[in-house]
Design a protein around this motif. Structure first.
Motif, PDB file in Angstrom:
ATOM      1  N   THR A  64      56.404  45.924  27.919  1.00  0.00           N
ATOM      2  CA  THR A  64      57.802  45.492  28.649  1.00  0.00           C
ATOM      3  C   THR A  64      59.018  45.801  28.099  1.00  0.00           C
ATOM      4  N   LEU A  65      59.098  46.087  26.721  1.00  0.00           N
ATOM      5  CA  LEU A  65      60.302  46.544  26.041  1.00  0.00           C
ATOM      6  C   LEU A  65      60.508  47.759  26.070  1.00  0.00           C
ATOM      7  N   GLY A  66      59.444  48.812  26.384  1.00  0.00           N
ATOM      8  CA  GLY A  66      59.487  50.164  26.422  1.00  0.00           C
ATOM      9  C   GLY A  66      59.249  50.626  25.156  1.00  0.00           C
ATOM     10  N   ASP A  67      58.234  49.943  24.040  1.00  0.00           N
ATOM     11  CA  ASP A  67      58.243  50.189  22.808  1.00  0.00           C
ATOM     12  C   ASP A  67      56.846  50.923  22.770  1.00  0.00           C
ATOM     13  N   SER A  68      57.087  52.317  22.642  1.00  0.00           N
ATOM     14  CA  SER A  68      55.693  53.122  22.624  1.00  0.00           C
ATOM     15  C   SER A  68      54.786  52.789  21.237  1.00  0.00           C
ATOM     16  N   TYR A  69      55.704  52.915  20.341  1.00  0.00           N
ATOM     17  CA  TYR A  69      54.899  52.462  18.833  1.00  0.00           C
ATOM     18  C   TYR A  69      54.057  51.304  19.040  1.00  0.00           C
ATOM     19  N   CYS A  70      54.502  50.072  19.257  1.00  0.00           N
ATOM     20  CA  CYS A  70      53.566  49.028  19.163  1.00  0.00           C
ATOM     21  C   CYS A  70      52.434  49.037  20.484  1.00  0.00           C
ATOM     22  N   SER A  71      52.972  49.482  21.263  1.00  0.00           N
ATOM     23  CA  SER A  71      52.072  49.570  22.648  1.00  0.00           C
ATOM     24  C   SER A  71      50.852  50.537  22.180  1.00  0.00           C
ATOM     25  N   LEU A  72      51.170  51.593  21.408  1.00  0.00           N
ATOM     26  CA  LEU A  72      49.925  52.184  21.216  1.00  0.00           C
ATOM     27  C   LEU A  72      48.925  51.595  20.144  1.00  0.00           C
ATOM     28  N   ALA A  73      49.718  50.935  19.129  1.00  0.00           N
ATOM     29  CA  ALA A  73      49.096  50.458  18.029  1.00  0.00           C
ATOM     30  C   ALA A  73      48.382  49.377  18.581  1.00  0.00           C
ATOM     31  N   TRP A  74      48.802  48.331  19.237  1.00  0.00           N
ATOM     32  CA  TRP A  74      48.068  47.039  19.865  1.00  0.00           C
ATOM     33  C   TRP A  74      47.315  47.412  21.026  1.00  0.00           C
ATOM     34  N   GLY A  75      47.599  48.190  22.016  1.00  0.00           N
ATOM     35  CA  GLY A  75      46.812  48.683  23.027  1.00  0.00           C
ATOM     36  C   GLY A  75      45.436  49.172  22.368  1.00  0.00           C
ATOM     37  N   SER A  76      45.486  49.945  21.267  1.00  0.00           N
ATOM     38  CA  SER A  76      44.332  50.588  20.715  1.00  0.00           C
ATOM     39  C   SER A  76      43.584  49.196  20.259  1.00  0.00           C
ATOM     40  N   ARG A  77      44.047  48.175  19.622  1.00  0.00           N
ATOM     41  CA  ARG A  77      43.688  47.029  19.096  1.00  0.00           C
ATOM     42  C   ARG A  77      42.982  46.326  20.068  1.00  0.00           C
ATOM     43  N   LEU A  78      43.744  46.110  21.310  1.00  0.00           N
ATOM     44  CA  LEU A  78      42.813  45.404  22.455  1.00  0.00           C
ATOM     45  C   LEU A  78      41.934  46.345  23.030  1.00  0.00           C
ATOM     46  N   ALA A  79      41.977  47.514  22.947  1.00  0.00           N
ATOM     47  CA  ALA A  79      40.845  48.302  23.743  1.00  0.00           C
ATOM     48  C   ALA A  79      39.731  48.231  22.630  1.00  0.00           C
ATOM     49  N   ALA A  80      39.658  47.987  21.237  1.00  0.00           N
ATOM     50  CA  ALA A  80      38.605  47.845  20.452  1.00  0.00           C
ATOM     51  C   ALA A  80      38.048  46.586  20.500  1.00  0.00           C
ATOM     52  N   LEU A  81      38.611  45.554  20.839  1.00  0.00           N
ATOM     53  CA  LEU A  81      38.401  44.078  21.119  1.00  0.00           C
ATOM     54  C   LEU A  81      37.590  43.733  22.388  1.00  0.00           C
ATOM     55  N   ALA A  82      38.312  44.683  23.563  1.00  0.00           N
ATOM     56  CA  ALA A  82      37.809  43.925  24.997  1.00  0.00           C
ATOM     57  C   ALA A  82      37.842  45.124  25.778  1.00  0.00           C
ATOM     58  N   GLY A  83      37.772  46.499  25.106  1.00  0.00           N
ATOM     59  CA  GLY A  83      37.633  47.557  26.185  1.00  0.00           C
ATOM     60  C   GLY A  83      38.958  48.196  26.698  1.00  0.00           C
ATOM     61  N   ASP A  84      38.756  49.521  27.012  1.00  0.00           N
ATOM     62  CA  ASP A  84      39.850  50.385  27.814  1.00  0.00           C
ATOM     63  C   ASP A  84      40.462  49.822  28.818  1.00  0.00           C
ATOM     64  N   GLU A  85      39.825  49.226  29.840  1.00  0.00           N
ATOM     65  CA  GLU A  85      40.382  48.577  30.975  1.00  0.00           C
ATOM     66  C   GLU A  85      41.259  47.533  30.811  1.00  0.00           C
ATOM     67  N   ALA A  86      40.881  46.585  29.798  1.00  0.00           N
ATOM     68  CA  ALA A  86      41.911  45.391  29.462  1.00  0.00           C
ATOM     69  C   ALA A  86      43.027  45.845  28.766  1.00  0.00           C
TER      70      ALA A  86
END
Length: 205
Positions: free
Chosen positions: A82-104
């Motif tokens: 929402t902020l438009g922060d690519s850094y944390c989006s990549l970092a935490w999107g990757s964490r979420l993908a590892a925990l719940a899958g790419d679609e989540a």
């Protein structure tokens, strides 16, 4: 200057922090934990004390809200996107993908939310409202969190967590810290595709 400090690069728009024991500790922790010194670490090396206080507050708000790792990842991915922060989006999107899958992960990053659980969708919507328009939040929005099982003390802690993550991202973004090449290289393709905003990655990504 030690070998570890000498390996650090420029901190976004800032010159490197003056080397001392605390800066060395931050760089060493990054090297041991992930194999490189992150750009955001180089930024926060200008005030290790501030980073320590912020980290403590984030930990306390997480505990008070009763957030597990997956819920935290949903909140941060939705907030950062929402902020438009690519850094944390990549970092935490990757964490979420590892925990719940790419679609989540892509759901949280894009706002589609279809692959999130009902309770996770509530958290993601709350994060977007807090970051996007805090003055537009209504009592009905808070009630949605209550219906998802959060009491008022937990609602406060969830909101504090999002606001603290917003502060962290804002410092990184405003001072020019780009997503690390190593971070981008390790991110799932679906997460990289979803993050079309924010600062471009560092050279080498």
């Amino acid at each position: 200057m030690t070998a570890v400090t000498a390996r650090a690069g420029r901190a976004g728009f800032l010159a490197d922090a003056e080397p001392d024991d605390e800066v060395e500790r931050l760089y060493t922790a990054d090297l041991e934990g992930q194999g490189y010194v992150a750009h955001l670490t180089r930024v926060w090396a200008h005030s290790p004390e501030a980073l320590a206080v912020l980290s403590y507050l984030l930990k306390r708000s997480t505990e008070s809200a009763g957030l597990d790792q997956r819920q935290r990842a949903v909140l941060v991915a939705a907030s950062a996107a929402t902020l438009g922060d690519s850094y944390c989006s990549l970092a935490w999107g990757s964490r979420l993908a590892a925990l719940a899958g790419d679609e989540a992960a892509t759901s949280a990053l894009t706002g589609a939310d279809g692959s999130l659980s009902g309770a996770e969708r509530v958290l993601a919507r709350w994060a977007r409202r807090v970051v996007g328009d805090p003055n537009g939040v209504t009592a009905e929005d808070v009630e949605e969190l209550r219906q998802a099982g959060y009491d008022d003390a937990q609602v406060f802690s969830v909101t504090l967590f999002v606001a603290l993550r917003l502060a962290f991202s804002t410092v990184n973004d405003a001072l020019g810290a780009p997503p690390d090449a190593e971070l981008v290289g390790r991110a799932p393709a679906a997460v990289r595709t979803a993050v079309t905003f924010g600062r471009p990655p560092a050279q080498g990504a």
